[in-house]
Design a protein around this motif. Structure first.
Motif, PDB file in Angstrom:
ATOM      1  N   ARG A  96       0.798  -1.099  -0.250  1.00 54.29           N
ATOM      2  CA  ARG A  96      -0.022   0.244   0.047  1.00 54.29           C
ATOM      3  C   ARG A  96       1.030   1.268   0.013  1.00 54.29           C
ATOM      4  NH1 ARG A  96       0.380   2.312   4.868  1.00 54.29           N
ATOM      5  NH2 ARG A  96       0.872   1.090   6.767  1.00 54.29           N
ATOM      6  N   MET A  97       0.318   2.610  -0.149  1.00 56.56           N
ATOM      7  CA  MET A  97       1.105   3.672  -0.248  1.00 56.56           C
ATOM      8  C   MET A  97       1.735   4.165   1.146  1.00 56.56           C
ATOM      9  SD  MET A  97      -0.554   6.069  -3.359  1.00 56.56           S
ATOM     10  CE  MET A  97      -2.411   5.610  -2.907  1.00 56.56           C
ATOM     11  N   ASN A  98       2.711   4.662   1.164  1.00 55.74           N
ATOM     12  CA  ASN A  98       3.170   4.953   2.286  1.00 55.74           C
ATOM     13  C   ASN A  98       2.611   6.342   2.919  1.00 55.74           C
ATOM     14  OD1 ASN A  98       4.884   6.154   4.449  1.00 55.74           O
ATOM     15  ND2 ASN A  98       6.736   5.086   3.822  1.00 55.74           N
ATOM     16  N   GLN A  99       2.019   6.504   4.076  1.00 52.71           N
ATOM     17  CA  GLN A  99       1.192   7.618   4.342  1.00 52.71           C
ATOM     18  C   GLN A  99       2.194   8.651   4.816  1.00 52.71           C
ATOM     19  OE1 GLN A  99      -2.275   7.341   4.124  1.00 52.71           O
ATOM     20  NE2 GLN A  99      -1.606   5.458   3.125  1.00 52.71           N
TER      21      GLN A  99
ATOM     22  N   GLU B  99       5.828   9.070   3.415  1.00 56.56           N
ATOM     23  CA  GLU B  99       6.575   9.398   2.457  1.00 56.56           C
ATOM     24  C   GLU B  99       5.694   9.296   1.055  1.00 56.56           C
ATOM     25  OE1 GLU B  99      10.813   7.988   0.476  1.00 56.56           O
ATOM     26  OE2 GLU B  99      10.148   7.273   2.330  1.00 56.56           O
ATOM     27  N   ARG B 100       5.477  10.619   0.390  1.00 56.95           N
ATOM     28  CA  ARG B 100       4.842  10.319  -0.684  1.00 56.95           C
ATOM     29  C   ARG B 100       5.400   9.797  -1.821  1.00 56.95           C
ATOM     30  NH1 ARG B 100       0.876  13.920  -2.693  1.00 56.95           N
ATOM     31  NH2 ARG B 100       0.916  14.119  -4.953  1.00 56.95           N
ATOM     32  N   GLY B 101       4.815   8.968  -2.343  1.00 55.44           N
ATOM     33  CA  GLY B 101       5.384   8.255  -3.534  1.00 55.44           C
ATOM     34  C   GLY B 101       5.931   6.979  -3.338  1.00 55.44           C
ATOM     35  N   ALA B 102       6.116   6.723  -1.895  1.00 55.27           N
ATOM     36  CA  ALA B 102       6.728   5.588  -1.698  1.00 55.27           C
ATOM     37  C   ALA B 102       5.668   4.605  -1.256  1.00 55.27           C
ATOM     38  CB  ALA B 102       7.627   5.695  -0.480  1.00 55.27           C
ATOM     39  N   THR B 103       5.977   3.162  -1.081  1.00 55.78           N
ATOM     40  CA  THR B 103       5.041   2.032  -0.804  1.00 55.78           C
ATOM     41  C   THR B 103       5.777   1.268   0.374  1.00 55.78           C
ATOM     42  OG1 THR B 103       5.842   0.474  -2.302  1.00 55.78           O
ATOM     43  CG2 THR B 103       4.327   1.865  -3.143  1.00 55.78           C
TER      44      THR B 103
END
Length: 255
Positions: A119-122, A124-128
Motif C-alpha cells: 500500500r502507499m506510504n502515508q 513518504e509521498r510516492g513510496a510504498t
C-alpha cells in the motif's frame, strides 16, 4: 531442480520476462543494511520471471486512496542450498520493490511461494510499504498434497476484477497452502469463513510453537521430577488444544 512455473500459473507469453536481476543493482537501489546484504548471500540467482499487468493479462490496475497497483511482479529465486530461511529472505526481498511481489523460491527439491501485498506510504509521498506477507513454507511441488493449491494458482482460475483482487486471492491461497502439512489436506472454505479460518490458523501456529518449546525444555537433564511431570502435562494439554482447533478447521473446510 528446475520448476516449470508457467505450467502452474499459466500466464500468457506477453507476461513472461526471464531477466536476471543483478544482486549488485538490488543492493545499491534498495539501500540494504549489512545484515540484509548478508542474508542475500543465501540466494544464488534472482530472476524477474513475469509481470502481471493490464498490457499482458488484461487485468486492470487498482487505484484508490490507499493503493496504486499497476503490476504484480514475480521473482524466481534460486537458493545456495546452505539454508532454507524463506521467511528471512522474504523480509529482505519483498520491500525492495514498490509493486506487490510474488517470490518463487527454489531450493534443491523444495520450493516456497511468498506473496507481499503493498500500500502507499502515508508519510513518504510516492513510496510504498509492505502491508502483508503470506507464504506456503517449503514443500515438494510433486507432492499430491499440494496439487489442489498449485492448480488453483492458474490465471484462468483466479479473480480478475483488478490487480488488487488478483494479488489478494493469491495471498489467500498461499496461506491455505501453509495449512496443508498440519491438516493432511489442502483446505478451502467459503468466503464468509475466511476470517475465522485465519483466526484458527494463527491460534494453531501459536500453540504449535508452545508445544515445540515445551518439548525442548523437557530435553534438559537439569529438570527435577516434578518439573518434568508438569511440562509433560502441559504438553499433553497443548496437544489436545491443537487437535481441537484442527477439528474445527476441518469442519469449516473441505479438502
Amino acid at each position: 531442480m528446475s520448476v516449470e512455473w508457467n505450467d502452474i500459473f499459466r500466464l500468457p507469453p506477453a507476461a513472461l520476462a526471464g531477466r536476471r536481476v543483478p544482486k549488485a543493482t538490488l543492493l545499491r537501489n534498495a539501500r540494504l543494511t549489512r545484515i540484509e546484504q548478508k542474508t542475500l548471500d543465501k540466494v544464488s540467482l534472482i530472476e524477474h520471471w513475469a509481470t502481471v499487468q493490464k498490457s499482458s493479462t488484461r487485468i486492470p490496475p487498482h487505484v484508490d486512496d490507499e493503493r496504486d497497483i499497476q503490476a504484480v511482479v514475480f521473482l524466481r529465486c534460486e537458493l545456495t542450498g546452505r539454508s532454507a530461511a524463506y521467511a528471512e529472505l522474504a523480509r529482505v526481498i519483498h520491500p525492495c520493490f514498490p509493486n506487490p511481489t510474488v517470490l518463487l523460491f527454489e531450493n534443491g527439491g523444495e520450493v516456497c511461494l511468498s506473496c507481499a501485498v503493498t500500500r502507499m506510504n502515508q508519510v513518504e509521498r510516492g513510496a510504498t510499504v509492505v502491508e502483508d506477507v503470506a507464504s506456503t513454507g517449503g514443500f515438494d511441488p510433486t507432492d499430491p498434497l499440494y496439487a489442489l493449491l498449485l492448480n488453483d494458482l492458474a490465471l484462468d482460475r483466479m479473480p480478475q476484477g483488478d490487480l488488487y483482487e488478483y494479488v489478494r486471492e493469491l495471498s489467500w491461497l498461499l496461506r491455505l497452502g501453509r495449512l496443508a502439512g498440519p491438516l493432511g489436506f489442502c483446505p478451502s472454505c467459503a468466503p464468509a469463513q475466511r476470517a475465522r479460518l485465519l483466526e484458527l490458523s494463527a491460534e494453531r501456529d501459536s500453540l504449535a510453537a508452545r508445544r515445540n518449546a515445551i518439548a525442548e525444555q523437557r530435553r534438559s537433564r537439569d529438570l527435577a521430577l516434578n518439573e518434568t511431570a508438569k511440562l509433560r502435562m502441559e504438553q499433553r494439554d497443548t496437544e489436545k488444544k491443537i487437535g481441537a482447533i484442527i477439528g474445527e478447521i476441518k469442519e469449516i473446510c473441505h479438502g
